[in-house]
Design a protein around this motif. Structure first.
Motif, PDB file in Angstrom:
ATOM      1  N   MET A 133       0.846  -1.188   0.000  1.00  0.00           N
ATOM      2  CA  MET A 133       0.000   0.000   0.000  1.00  0.00           C
ATOM      3  C   MET A 133       0.881   1.237   0.000  1.00  0.00           C
ATOM      4  N   GLY A 134       0.435   2.250  -0.704  1.00  0.00           N
ATOM      5  CA  GLY A 134       1.186   3.491  -0.736  1.00  0.00           C
ATOM      6  C   GLY A 134       1.223   4.128   0.635  1.00  0.00           C
ATOM      7  N   ALA A 155      12.506   9.098 -10.354  1.00  0.00           N
ATOM      8  CA  ALA A 155      11.400  10.048 -10.501  1.00  0.00           C
ATOM      9  C   ALA A 155      10.102   9.297 -10.792  1.00  0.00           C
ATOM     10  N   GLN A 156      10.208   8.208 -11.544  1.00  0.00           N
ATOM     11  CA  GLN A 156       9.013   7.404 -11.834  1.00  0.00           C
ATOM     12  C   GLN A 156       8.462   6.770 -10.551  1.00  0.00           C
ATOM     13  N   ASP A 157       9.346   6.304  -9.686  1.00  0.00           N
ATOM     14  CA  ASP A 157       8.902   5.733  -8.407  1.00  0.00           C
ATOM     15  C   ASP A 157       8.124   6.768  -7.592  1.00  0.00           C
ATOM     16  N   ILE A 158       8.623   8.000  -7.603  1.00  0.00           N
ATOM     17  CA  ILE A 158       7.952   9.058  -6.843  1.00  0.00           C
ATOM     18  C   ILE A 158       6.575   9.337  -7.430  1.00  0.00           C
ATOM     19  N   GLU A 159       6.509   9.401  -8.766  1.00  0.00           N
ATOM     20  CA  GLU A 159       5.214   9.638  -9.402  1.00  0.00           C
ATOM     21  C   GLU A 159       4.248   8.484  -9.100  1.00  0.00           C
ATOM     22  N   ASP A 193      -0.513   5.804  -5.830  1.00  0.00           N
ATOM     23  CA  ASP A 193      -0.556   5.197  -4.509  1.00  0.00           C
ATOM     24  C   ASP A 193       0.157   3.841  -4.499  1.00  0.00           C
ATOM     25  N   ILE A 194       1.228   3.754  -5.278  1.00  0.00           N
ATOM     26  CA  ILE A 194       2.036   2.528  -5.330  1.00  0.00           C
ATOM     27  C   ILE A 194       3.356   2.819  -4.642  1.00  0.00           C
ATOM     28  N   ALA A 195       3.577   2.175  -3.534  1.00  0.00           N
ATOM     29  CA  ALA A 195       4.776   2.483  -2.750  1.00  0.00           C
ATOM     30  C   ALA A 195       6.012   1.835  -3.351  1.00  0.00           C
ATOM     31  N   PRO A 196       7.140   2.520  -3.293  1.00  0.00           N
ATOM     32  CA  PRO A 196       8.399   1.914  -3.738  1.00  0.00           C
ATOM     33  C   PRO A 196       8.885   0.914  -2.694  1.00  0.00           C
ATOM     34  N   PRO A 197       9.691  -0.067  -3.103  1.00  0.00           N
ATOM     35  CA  PRO A 197      10.163  -1.068  -2.132  1.00  0.00           C
ATOM     36  C   PRO A 197      11.192  -0.526  -1.149  1.00  0.00           C
TER      37      PRO A 197
END
Ligand code: FES
Length: 115
Positions: free
Chosen positions: A63-64, A83-87, A93-97
């Motif tokens: 979960m984001g 930058a794509q991970d942040i977007e 609402d997709i959290a980075p690992p």
């Protein structure tokens, strides 16, 4: 109440620790309260020492959760965040690992934290 499973291959023969977390505490504060030895230095999102890898323990995907400005800056500097991970986090609402344990607040989801 989410369960957080902490894992590190260098401690206690890969023993995992499952603890209950609240929605107001950081991963680092929960870990410290349970004597889980996540490395940290500043505890304020500036040094990057407390980088962790977070995975969902269900099939929903992680979960984001809010990325602080400090967390974005430090994770970008050490190559753990694009930058794509942040977007993806802010729009989808997709959290980075990769996260900072001192900045990440748990959400209502069981997660694995590798440190
Ligand atoms: Fe310094 Fe988390 S302890 S960024």
């Amino acid at each position: 109440m989410p369960n957080i499973t902490f894992s590190n291959p260098n401690y206690r023969d890969k023993t995992v620790y499952a603890v209950a977390g609240s929605h107001t505490e950081t991963i680092l504060s929960i870990a410290r309260a349970h004597k889980i030895p996540i490395d940290f230095n500043c505890a304020d999102g500036e040094c990057g020492t407390c980088v962790i890898k977070v995975s969902p323990l269900d099939d929903k995907g992680i979960m984001g959760s809010h990325l602080t400005e400090k967390e974005k800056t430090v994770l970008k500097e050490n190559g753990k965040l694009t930058a794509q991970d942040i977007e993806n986090a802010e729009v989808g609402d997709i959290a980075p690992p990769w996260r900072l344990a001192c900045q990440m607040i748990v959400r209502d989801q069981d997660i694995l934290v590798e440190y």
